[in-house]
Scaffold this motif. Sequence first.
Motif, short mmCIF file in Angstrom:
data_model
loop_
_atom_site.label_atom_id
_atom_site.label_comp_id
_atom_site.label_asym_id
_atom_site.label_seq_id
_atom_site.Cartn_x
_atom_site.Cartn_y
_atom_site.Cartn_z
N GLU A 105 0.85 -1.19 0.00
CA GLU A 105 0.00 0.00 0.00
C GLU A 105 0.88 1.24 0.00
N PRO A 106 0.33 2.37 -0.42
CA PRO A 106 1.12 3.61 -0.40
C PRO A 106 1.49 3.97 1.04
N LEU A 107 2.47 4.86 1.16
CA LEU A 107 2.95 5.27 2.47
C LEU A 107 1.84 5.89 3.31
N ASP A 108 1.69 5.38 4.54
CA ASP A 108 0.83 5.98 5.56
C ASP A 108 1.78 6.42 6.68
N LYS A 109 2.09 7.73 6.68
CA LYS A 109 3.13 8.24 7.56
C LYS A 109 2.83 7.97 9.03
N LYS A 110 1.60 8.15 9.44
CA LYS A 110 1.24 7.97 10.85
C LYS A 110 1.45 6.53 11.31
N ARG A 111 1.00 5.57 10.48
CA ARG A 111 1.16 4.17 10.84
C ARG A 111 2.62 3.76 10.85
N ALA A 112 3.38 4.22 9.85
CA ALA A 112 4.79 3.87 9.78
C ALA A 112 5.56 4.44 10.98
N LEU A 113 5.30 5.71 11.32
CA LEU A 113 5.98 6.32 12.46
C LEU A 113 5.63 5.62 13.77
N ALA A 114 4.36 5.28 13.93
CA ALA A 114 3.93 4.61 15.16
C ALA A 114 4.64 3.27 15.31
N LEU A 115 4.75 2.52 14.20
CA LEU A 115 5.41 1.20 14.26
C LEU A 115 6.89 1.36 14.59
N LEU A 116 7.56 2.33 13.93
CA LEU A 116 9.00 2.52 14.16
C LEU A 116 9.28 3.01 15.57
N ASN A 117 8.44 3.90 16.07
CA ASN A 117 8.65 4.41 17.43
C ASN A 117 8.39 3.34 18.49
N ASN A 118 7.45 2.45 18.20
CA ASN A 118 7.10 1.40 19.18
C ASN A 118 8.09 0.24 19.17
N TYR A 119 8.54 -0.17 17.96
CA TYR A 119 9.32 -1.41 17.86
C TYR A 119 10.74 -1.20 17.32
N GLY A 120 11.10 0.00 16.94
CA GLY A 120 12.45 0.26 16.48
C GLY A 120 12.62 0.05 14.99
N GLY A 121 13.82 0.41 14.51
CA GLY A 121 14.09 0.29 13.08
C GLY A 121 15.55 0.04 12.83
N ASN A 122 16.05 0.55 11.68
CA ASN A 122 17.44 0.39 11.31
C ASN A 122 17.86 1.57 10.46
N THR A 123 19.05 1.52 9.89
CA THR A 123 19.57 2.66 9.15
C THR A 123 18.84 2.92 7.84
N ASP A 124 18.03 1.96 7.39
CA ASP A 124 17.27 2.14 6.15
C ASP A 124 15.80 2.50 6.39
N SER A 125 15.36 2.43 7.64
CA SER A 125 13.93 2.62 7.93
C SER A 125 13.41 3.97 7.47
N GLN A 126 14.22 5.03 7.67
CA GLN A 126 13.76 6.38 7.36
C GLN A 126 13.50 6.57 5.87
#
Length: 863
Positions: free
Chosen positions: A517-538
């Motif tokens: 699906e196209p980017l949903d900024k709110k959902r993506a940010l919520a997931l990254l803030n809750n569970y973490g990411g990596n150097t490519d996440s942004q």
Amino acid sequence: MKSIIQWFKKRLGLIKMIFIISVLFIVVSELLAIGKTISFEQLGAIFQTLPFWKLLLMLGIGLLAVVPMFGYDIVLNRTLEQKVAPAYLLETSWMINSINNIAGFGGLVSIGLRSEFYGKETDGKKVVKALSKILIFLLAGLSIYSLISFLLVTLGGKNPYLEQYSIWLIGGGLYFPIVLLLTMVRKDEYIGDIPMSSRLQLILTSFLEWTGVLLSFLLIGSLMGISFHPSQVIPLFIAASVIGIVSMIPGELGSFDIMMILGLSSLGIPRETVIVWLLLFRLFYYIIPFLIGVVFFVKNLSHTLNHRYSGVPRELAIEVSHKLLVVLVYFSGIMIVLSATIPEAFTQFHWLKQLNPWSFHLLTQFPAIILGFSLLIIGRGLAARVSRAYIPAIALILITLLYTLFKDLSWSVIILLSLLLIFVISSKKELYRKQFVYSWEMRTFDGILFAVLALLYAVIGVYNLPSFPHHHRRFISFFLFPSEKIWFSGLLGILLITFFIFIFIRYLQGNKHQIGEPLDKKRALALLNNYGGNTDSQLVFLNDKNMYIYSNTAGEETVLLQFKTYNNKCVVMGDPSGNSEDFPEAIQQFIHEADLWGYLPVFYEVSESLVMLLHEYGYDFIKMGEEAHVDLVSFSLSGKKRRADRAVMNRFEKEMYRFDILSPPFLPETIAELRSVSDEWLGNRKEKGFSLGFFSEEYLQLSDIAVVKNQKDEIIAFANIMPTYTKKEGTIDLMRYRQDAPSGVMDFLFISIFNDMKNNGIEYFNMGMAPLANVGTSRKSFIQERIAFLVYNFGSTFYSFQGLRAYKNKYASDWVPRYTLYSRDSSIIYVMIALLIIDNAPIDGNQKKIHGIKRILKNRYQR
């Protein structure tokens, strides 16, 4: 005695296996023996003389004659006090009785098979008792007909030939009264103790069974138009059956046939007619029901093996069936087109004629061309495992089968088409994809195949033109064509099928569904803030990719993948982001959904931990290079090694250059100044996306920006600091500077960022990839990696691979490998092309433009 019983119990599985193999051996032997007695040319001639409706009626009679034998298994299961699913009972009963008809041995084979399929969940002694009660009544019907036949011979007038078999009829007739008396007198558990209802049902079943056998023979003869008296044929048929069973010859082969040929000939029926009569009887009563029984046997045997070996045999059988189907369809299509294109070749070359069952069985060029190319495009749909190809494939095979039956009967073609039909039906579960995505690999194969066949046809047409020099034709005589008119009809077929190919491919493609699906900024940010990411996440916030979010069993969104689709390749950028515990399930779900819609995921620049996980899903990999990591905990400018770096820092501080961290939101003036630096750095080059950030105000507003300012407080260099959603790792993305910036400005920027991150508790800094670094250095490396090694060493004309690694190596304390993984169904060549296109397409929307290799490599790694 007990020790013997124990010995048998321990080896019961092996004994059953030996029994099944023995039955298979006997059945195959008998089929080969029957095959020697059958002339397929003679059958073909018979089928051409008999009306089609009569053949269908004979087939129906033969199949119907098997049905009464279901009664044995109904009584058996009631005696064993077990409930069996009707479908299972129908399949196993048909299988047991049709195999027993071929194998024979006085019904012993049927007893063994019934023990195997109905006695698994029951005590062995109880099964033996029940089977013994069934066995003694198997020939009750034949015995009753023996008594009737004896009366017909005795009261029907003098017939010396029939009277000589009276003793056999009397012997057969005595069997039923003796068995009936024994079951009534004896009270043991094996022969006696049979309820009256079961006794009557077994007698009726046996009588109906032999009635079916007898009627099949008589009705087939009647449909052939043979004139005979049933009162004379019935005794002969029964006497021959009794002799065949007493001899225990499988299928009563030999003795039965000889008796019937001699006996019916003595009744005035021509011997050739009798042979044909017996041939059709064996075909419709024995062989066709047996073939259906074999299908049920394979199904039930495969179910048992499948259950025993955790589903592996079933998966293997389906896969093999699907592969054979595709090969046969393509083979048939190619051979039909060739037989229509170079018919003379199939006359001159015996080996080619033997190879091709289709030769000379299609009346005109037009249907041959249409049929051949139709099979090829249907083969593409089947090879791609598209469910929409199932019905068209069956329809095309049935149309071809009917065309062959009515126009030019050929047993080889009928057998081939029957095999194709069986393989299509058995491969239905393999045709699971919801749409067709025409990959580059498929286009290449089909394009070459179709082009070669069409070009060959065109060359044949030119070769046969009247103006073509005749003295050349003797060299390639099999290129000669019957006439220009016939060739032209084939050409029209090619033009018509070209249109059909486009229509059919569009039909297979369906609605062209895309996954993710196209980017949903709110959902993506919520997931990254809750569970973490990596150097490519942004990079997901560049909005040039789709996102795929996995939800766990609790409904929580825990894993994010970012990817871009090109052709049938879904190129996933970097490792998944989110909860690492859910990565296996998320990746499996993503691969499954992609496969369902006809796509093949490619995992680009992933870590070593993902390589082993994806390898389990059948993925191959290639090392793309190494990532430079700087250990910030131990990083220091002290020491002899850092003397040059200290000099750079001292020079910039002395000349009043200043490092600063700017935090969002940024003022328009700041964005404008940053854009000016970026545009000057880019020059005539185009921005790239996907694995690299590009200058986007919306993207830059999401993170801090490290800047270098001169004495006038003007920004001369900057790098945006990418959030990694982890406290351990830091990195940057865009790194740009003015042309008039002093030398060493990027060293000053890097070292300043290192110090700032170190002060903020970051453990290491990711400097990004050094492409092709340490790739293919071993003689045992993959061939793809060895080629990459050559590019690394001799590719300085295009891009300074070694220079980039040398620069990053000034600071790197560790090098971490990065890999690209791709499905084995993909070609590495097309995977790399897709990566080049996606990773180097300009962000101005012209994503489909393929740039020159030199330009691609020049602009590839900008960090």
